[in-house]
Write a protein that holds these residues in place. Structure first.
Motif: not given
Ligand code: ZN
Ligand code: ZN
Length: 414
Positions: A76-77, A80, A115-118, A120-121, A301, A305
């Motif tokens: 997940r991290d 980037d 996963d929206p955060e992933a 978007s990143t 959303d 973003e």
């Protein structure tokens, strides 16, 4: 494929891309970024490029299923992380004079439910690394073209009721028609079409409006147009003077709005697929150029973003006009792909403006460009607001107005 003369039209498509789209010169290299699911067409294009004397065609293959797999399984991290040398390599080839072709027909809902955060990143990391390529395109440094040939994963979403084979066939049939490949001499037809667009854009440039007023149900928007703005459309010209067509198909003429002068509200008339997620029935309200309020029936959303990608993503970079009677809008199909949908409808783009839309623009730094009203951002996302109910007025320097479009059609003669 049950389409009559499929093979013949397929080869004409490849020819159109090499000869009218890129206008590859004998002795000129080509760099291609293509999805694996478009390989048969890319091979045909490569063959034609070599036949007309390109010494080297380099293909950078990407695979959207692999992109999805990353979103399913990667730590997940880790989103980037990016192998920047790939895009740097493409930029390098362009700087050395290679014509640049992009071939991609994304599955409009590839990343639905991820996963929206992933998402978007990875989207913004990609945009950041792609920036040098976008800047070279904005300067028309070389001939460049974007095409979206039919793929199964895309066709399924456009014709959800049909079985797979029929969906793909329908999409091919439509793309052949919209690219004028069902006619005898598409290259000659395209030369005429490009000449017509060229006349329209020249007439608009000559009018030197200071702004536009757009009105339709759900839309009442005023845009400023900077002094020295140039309407583009049809063909562009590379820095070496070679004509090319950046989008196949293309029906639009377009210029840059002044980034700080947009006021009012605009409502979308077609859904937008943004990086594997759908945004539908949305409205944006602008003040002093910037989006200050937004709403969407679906994908709000994602829209928010997008507008917040960076400090300038909420400003406009393009206004494009085309008649509602264009072949693509007459097809009455929502393609869920901006190349086709934006050529079916008047549209605006959030994010970067093209420097070639401004006199002297290509030589300006981003700061100089901003000074005269040109927006620079990590994104350039077209969204559609045109319809048969759209009226557009041109605002003259003395404040008086004249009709540019009425009920979605051109309101001035050439
Ligand atoms: Zn456009
Ligand atoms: Zn655009």
């Amino acid at each position: 494929m049950a389409i009559a003369n499929f093979e013949e039209k397929f080869i004409k498509y490849a020819e159109l891309v090499v000869k009218i789209g890129l206008n590859v010169q004998s002795g000129q290299k080509m760099i291609v970024r293509a999805e694996t699911n478009t390989a048969p067409l890319v091979r045909e294009i490569t063959a034609i490029a070599y036949q007309i004397g390109s010494p080297l065609v380099t293909i950078i293959w990407v695979d959207e299923q692999v992109k999805k797999i990353r979103h399913q399984y990667a730590p997940r991290d880790s989103f980037d992380e990016y192998a920047s040398w790939v895009l740097d390599g493409i930029a390098q080839e362009i700087k050395e004079g290679a014509a640049f072709l992009q071939v991609a027909s994304p599955d409009p809902e590839l990343l639905k439910g991820m996963d929206p955060e992933a998402v978007s990143t990875s989207r913004s990391v990609f945009a950041k690394h792609r920036k040098p390529i976008g800047e070279l395109q904005g300067q028309n440094a070389v001939q460049w073209t974007v095409i979206c040939p039919p793929t199964l994963d895309w066709a399924k979403h456009v014709f959800p009721e049909a079985d797979m084979d029929a969906a793909l066939e329908s999409l091919w049939e439509n793309v052949f028609t919209l690219c004028r490949l069902d006619q005898d001499d598409p290259v000659a037809l395209w030369q005429k079409h490009i000449a017509d667009l060229d006349e329209r854009r020249k007439a608009l440039t000559k009018k030197a409006y200071t702004g536009l007023h757009l009105r339709a149900p759900g839309t009442d928007l005023r845009l400023g147009l900077p002094a020295g703005h140039i309407w583009a459309g049809g063909g562009g010209k590379s820095s070496k003077g070679y004509p090319f067509v950046a989008n196949i198909p293309t029906e639009e003429v377009f210029t840059l709005p002044h980034k700080d002068q947009t006021e009012g509200m605009v409502s979308s008339t077609r859904p937008l697929s943004y990086y594997g997620n759908m945004i539908e029935n949305f409205s944006l309200t602008f003040s002093k150029g910037k989006v200050v309020k937004l709403s969407a029936e679906k994908g709000e959303d994602v829209l928010r973003e997008m507008v917040e990608t960076d400090g300038t993503a909420g400003f406009l970079g393009e206004v494009a006009l085309l008649p509602h009677q264009s072949p693509i809008s007459q097809s009455n199909i929502v393609f869920l792909n901006s190349l086709y949908d934006e050529n079916a409808s008047c549209h605006l783009a959030l994010g970067s403006a093209y420097k070639f839309n401004l006199e002297g623009g290509p030589a300006m730094s981003n700061e100089e460009f901003a000074e005269v009203g040109g927006n620079t951002s990590l994104i350039h996302v077209d969204f559609m607001f045109g319809s048969g109910e759209l009226d557009v007025d041109g605002i003259r320097a003395d404040g008086t107005t004249e009709p540019v479009m009425r009920a979605g059609e051109w309101a001035f003669d050439l």
